[in-house]
Design a protein around this motif. Structure first.
Motif, PDB file in Angstrom:
ATOM      1  N   LEU A   6       0.814  -1.218   0.000  1.00 39.61           N
ATOM      2  CA  LEU A   6       0.000   0.000   0.000  1.00 39.61           C
ATOM      3  C   LEU A   6       0.845   1.264   0.000  1.00 39.61           C
ATOM      4  CD1 LEU A   6      -2.887   0.763  -0.147  1.00 39.61           C
ATOM      5  CD2 LEU A   6      -3.114   0.432   2.312  1.00 39.61           C
ATOM      6  N   GLU A   7       1.980   1.199   0.645  1.00 40.68           N
ATOM      7  CA  GLU A   7       2.854   2.373   0.710  1.00 40.68           C
ATOM      8  C   GLU A   7       4.312   1.933   0.789  1.00 40.68           C
ATOM      9  OE1 GLU A   7       0.573   5.864   3.257  1.00 40.68           O
ATOM     10  OE2 GLU A   7       1.466   4.242   4.400  1.00 40.68           O
ATOM     11  N   TYR A  34      -7.608  -8.029  12.202  1.00 44.29           N
ATOM     12  CA  TYR A  34      -8.224  -7.337  13.325  1.00 44.29           C
ATOM     13  C   TYR A  34      -8.990  -6.126  12.788  1.00 44.29           C
ATOM     14  CZ  TYR A  34      -5.904  -9.574  17.397  1.00 44.29           C
ATOM     15  OH  TYR A  34      -5.500 -10.429  18.376  1.00 44.29           O
ATOM     16  N   ALA A  35      -9.735  -5.482  13.671  1.00 45.70           N
ATOM     17  CA  ALA A  35     -10.408  -4.225  13.327  1.00 45.70           C
ATOM     18  C   ALA A  35     -10.451  -3.399  14.608  1.00 45.70           C
ATOM     19  CB  ALA A  35     -11.802  -4.487  12.786  1.00 45.70           C
ATOM     20  N   CYS A  36      -9.271  -2.964  15.067  1.00 48.14           N
ATOM     21  CA  CYS A  36      -9.183  -2.244  16.342  1.00 48.14           C
ATOM     22  C   CYS A  36      -9.989  -0.952  16.265  1.00 48.14           C
ATOM     23  CB  CYS A  36      -7.729  -1.923  16.669  1.00 48.14           C
ATOM     24  SG  CYS A  36      -6.721  -3.414  16.842  1.00 48.14           S
ATOM     25  N   SER A  37     -10.675  -0.663  17.365  1.00 48.26           N
ATOM     26  CA  SER A  37     -11.559   0.510  17.395  1.00 48.26           C
ATOM     27  C   SER A  37     -10.787   1.785  17.064  1.00 48.26           C
ATOM     28  CB  SER A  37     -12.200   0.643  18.778  1.00 48.26           C
ATOM     29  OG  SER A  37     -11.187   0.806  19.757  1.00 48.26           O
ATOM     30  N   TRP A  38      -9.541   1.857  17.536  1.00 49.88           N
ATOM     31  CA  TRP A  38      -8.769   3.083  17.346  1.00 49.88           C
ATOM     32  C   TRP A  38      -7.651   2.932  16.315  1.00 49.88           C
ATOM     33  CZ3 TRP A  38      -4.672   0.394  18.636  1.00 49.88           C
ATOM     34  CH2 TRP A  38      -4.684  -0.431  19.762  1.00 49.88           C
ATOM     35  N   CYS A  39      -7.778   1.946  15.457  1.00 48.13           N
ATOM     36  CA  CYS A  39      -6.722   1.685  14.454  1.00 48.13           C
ATOM     37  C   CYS A  39      -6.342   2.972  13.714  1.00 48.13           C
ATOM     38  CB  CYS A  39      -7.199   0.645  13.438  1.00 48.13           C
ATOM     39  SG  CYS A  39      -5.996   0.352  12.118  1.00 48.13           S
ATOM     40  N   ASP A  40      -5.050   3.265  13.660  1.00 45.53           N
ATOM     41  CA  ASP A  40      -4.613   4.479  12.958  1.00 45.53           C
ATOM     42  C   ASP A  40      -4.210   4.183  11.509  1.00 45.53           C
ATOM     43  OD1 ASP A  40      -2.248   3.168  13.367  1.00 45.53           O
ATOM     44  OD2 ASP A  40      -1.256   4.788  14.451  1.00 45.53           O
ATOM     45  N   SER A  41      -4.451   2.954  11.081  1.00 46.91           N
ATOM     46  CA  SER A  41      -4.215   2.665   9.653  1.00 46.91           C
ATOM     47  C   SER A  41      -5.377   1.845   9.086  1.00 46.91           C
ATOM     48  CB  SER A  41      -2.869   1.974   9.425  1.00 46.91           C
ATOM     49  OG  SER A  41      -2.352   1.398  10.601  1.00 46.91           O
ATOM     50  N   LYS A  42      -6.570   2.310   9.392  1.00 47.88           N
ATOM     51  CA  LYS A  42      -7.784   1.654   8.888  1.00 47.88           C
ATOM     52  C   LYS A  42      -7.761   1.509   7.369  1.00 47.88           C
ATOM     53  CE  LYS A  42     -11.367   2.213  12.402  1.00 47.88           C
ATOM     54  NZ  LYS A  42     -11.121   3.273  13.399  1.00 47.88           N
ATOM     55  N   PHE A  43      -7.145   2.483   6.707  1.00 46.57           N
ATOM     56  CA  PHE A  43      -7.079   2.440   5.237  1.00 46.57           C
ATOM     57  C   PHE A  43      -6.394   1.180   4.715  1.00 46.57           C
ATOM     58  CE2 PHE A  43      -2.580   3.466   5.052  1.00 46.57           C
ATOM     59  CZ  PHE A  43      -2.368   4.147   6.252  1.00 46.57           C
ATOM     60  N   THR A  44      -5.694   0.464   5.576  1.00 44.20           N
ATOM     61  CA  THR A  44      -5.035  -0.770   5.100  1.00 44.20           C
ATOM     62  C   THR A  44      -6.015  -1.943   5.003  1.00 44.20           C
ATOM     63  OG1 THR A  44      -4.389  -1.471   7.359  1.00 44.20           O
ATOM     64  CG2 THR A  44      -2.792  -0.149   6.112  1.00 44.20           C
ATOM     65  N   TRP A  45      -7.195  -1.786   5.651  1.00 41.50           N
ATOM     66  CA  TRP A  45      -8.110  -2.931   5.664  1.00 41.50           C
ATOM     67  C   TRP A  45      -9.585  -2.592   5.475  1.00 41.50           C
ATOM     68  CZ3 TRP A  45     -11.490  -2.275   9.730  1.00 41.50           C
ATOM     69  CH2 TRP A  45     -11.034  -1.538  10.838  1.00 41.50           C
ATOM     70  N   ASP A  46      -9.954  -1.287   5.463  1.00 34.16           N
ATOM     71  CA  ASP A  46     -11.388  -0.960   5.388  1.00 34.16           C
ATOM     72  C   ASP A  46     -11.885  -0.752   3.961  1.00 34.16           C
ATOM     73  OD1 ASP A  46     -10.452   1.511   4.691  1.00 34.16           O
ATOM     74  OD2 ASP A  46     -11.331   2.583   6.385  1.00 34.16           O
ATOM     75  N   GLY A  47     -11.023  -1.016   2.993  1.00 33.89           N
ATOM     76  CA  GLY A  47     -11.449  -0.931   1.593  1.00 33.89           C
ATOM     77  C   GLY A  47     -11.353   0.456   0.997  1.00 33.89           C
ATOM     78  N   SER A  48     -11.107   1.463   1.835  1.00 32.48           N
ATOM     79  CA  SER A  48     -11.124   2.847   1.341  1.00 32.48           C
ATOM     80  C   SER A  48      -9.986   3.136   0.360  1.00 32.48           C
ATOM     81  CB  SER A  48     -11.081   3.822   2.510  1.00 32.48           C
ATOM     82  OG  SER A  48      -9.884   3.641   3.267  1.00 32.48           O
ATOM     83  N   GLU A  49      -8.920   2.341   0.401  1.00 30.60           N
ATOM     84  CA  GLU A  49      -7.809   2.603  -0.525  1.00 30.60           C
ATOM     85  C   GLU A  49      -7.469   1.362  -1.349  1.00 30.60           C
ATOM     86  OE1 GLU A  49      -4.563   4.729   1.202  1.00 30.60           O
ATOM     87  OE2 GLU A  49      -5.894   6.129   2.232  1.00 30.60           O
ATOM     88  N   GLU A  51      -8.011   0.594  -4.314  1.00 29.83           N
ATOM     89  CA  GLU A  51      -7.459   0.813  -5.670  1.00 29.83           C
ATOM     90  C   GLU A  51      -5.988   1.226  -5.632  1.00 29.83           C
ATOM     91  OE1 GLU A  51      -8.389   4.677  -4.132  1.00 29.83           O
ATOM     92  OE2 GLU A  51      -9.411   2.745  -4.029  1.00 29.83           O
ATOM     93  N   LYS A  52      -5.497   1.548  -4.420  1.00 27.20           N
ATOM     94  CA  LYS A  52      -4.082   1.957  -4.320  1.00 27.20           C
ATOM     95  C   LYS A  52      -3.157   0.775  -4.050  1.00 27.20           C
ATOM     96  CE  LYS A  52      -4.865   6.677  -2.703  1.00 27.20           C
ATOM     97  NZ  LYS A  52      -4.905   7.482  -1.467  1.00 27.20           N
TER      98      LYS A  52
END
Ligand code: SF4
Ligand code: SF4
Lengths: 240, 240
Positions: A6-7, A34-49, A51-52
């Motif tokens: 991803l990066e 995992y899906a930690c409530s306070w995850c600071d890298s949600k973009f790695t697993w929530d589908g939002s990125e 296409e990257k």
């Protein structure tokens, strides 16, 4: 085998944990179990990125690292998401080591990979209650036993602390693995905050709080308490 | 043998260097063979606190540590001044280790002591040109060779950086001892500043500067760049 990347960025400093301050390149893999409530890298697993995500062969990642920073790095940090989901990372680890590059990697400790034993600085970061995740201690027990027996590099535990319940969890972990160096890290629950100065003072206050709590504790004697230095320097910005 | 002790305090965190963040007690010895222009502990050698020096037997220091923090510490940092001036410190080191206490110690590397080999985390901090001191590399060469051969714990180099000339000095040191972990630390030339917020921003800017310079460098590949965390938390206050 291709790896979902991803990066790739750096060189910059590792802002936290056992090699805090280390000059390093970052390679961030996509995907987390995992899906930690306070995850600071949600973009790695929530589908939002999604296409990257780049599917890259180890050789291609190595080329990209050199294109960005050839001759200026000797250390690579593999982060996620949870990079331990990728059995294929072993080949990348081998490639880096063949090129005299030291490797740090962080995982929550939910899944073992045989190539863990080749990581120079492995951080196991089990998640405290505030994350809403549940630690599988049977897996973690086995992992730590295997590392003690076979790892060439070093290993540490890192626990992010948001509140007193998290601190109690940290004590239990420390009691369970007293020989494994333990790092306590201030949690950042302001990952959307873009006012760097407010964020800085907030996080410094939280760090002060955590330091005081640990100083008072008898259970937490031989531990290290650290902030995330990159947030002091660059706020919540990514890729720095 | 009695030791000249100026301060005993803690537990607090080690704010800098190889065990940054470590929960520790501090024991500060009086006296230094250097007189660095920017020394942040001039009171240890300039006579200004001569009447505060306590001549203490190791057993007495141990009692004092326990009185202040019994049951809450497992790590002691010996600092100065230059604690390496005191051959008698060896007995104190032995006493701590007999009590399962880990020991960190910092010295500029101007004088060898046989008890160095028993220190768990030894920081050699040769002084860059801005200090106006001159490094005796013959002594440092011998010291590092002896440590490699005989030290049970670990050892690192730490260099405080104020300007580009200091950074060039750091490169030379790194080239001379490529296997010894190197920590670069932001210099604080505002040790009289009592405006904590101004100091914080000034030091963060200096840290950012140092990080950028090191990231650009080809000579400084495998290094760690750190601030002094205690100044972020507590400004220039002493005894915290
Ligand atoms: S384990 Fe790490 S990457 Fe995965 S959800 Fe938790 S904080 Fe995010
Ligand atoms: S060696 Fe350390 S204590 Fe001695 S003058 Fe220099 S900075 Fe101060």
């Amino acid at each position: 085998m291709k790896l979902p990347i991803l990066e790739i960025f750096g060189p910059t400093i590792q802002g936290e944990g056992m090699v805090i301050g280390q000059k390093t390149m970052f390679v961030r893999t996509a995907g987390c179990d995992y899906a930690c409530s306070w995850c600071d890298s949600k973009f790695t697993w929530d589908g939002s990125e999604k296409e990257k995500i780049n599917l890259m062969e180890p050789e291609k990642i190595w080329q990209e690292l050199n294109q960005q920073a050839g001759g200026r790095f000797a250390h690579v940090t593999i982060s996620g998401g949870n990079p331990a989901l990728l059995s294929g990372l072993g080949a990348f680890v081998d490639l880096l080591q063949a090129n005299q590059i030291k490797i740090a990697l962080e995982t929550q400790g939910s899944k073992w990979q045989p190539w863990f034993v080749n990581i120079d600085e492995l951080t196991l970061s089990p998640k405290p209650p505030s994350s809403k995740m549940k630690t599988n201690f049977a897996i973690l027990d086995n992992m730590i036993a295997s590392l003690k027996e076979k790892q060439k590099g070093s290993c540490s535990l890192k626990i992010v602390i948001f509140d007193l319940t998290d601190l109690e969890y940290a004590k239990r972990v420390h009691l369970r693995y007293p020989d494994v160096p333990l790092f306590l890290q201030v949690g950042n629950d302001q990952t959307e905050n873009v006012d760097d100065d407010k964020l800085l003072h907030y996080l410094l206050n939280r760090y002060d709080w955590l330091v005081q709590k640990v100083m008072e504790s008898k259970a937490l004697k031989n531990v290290r308490v650290l902030p995330q230095l990159h947030t002091y320097l660059w706020g919540n910005k990514r890729g720095v």
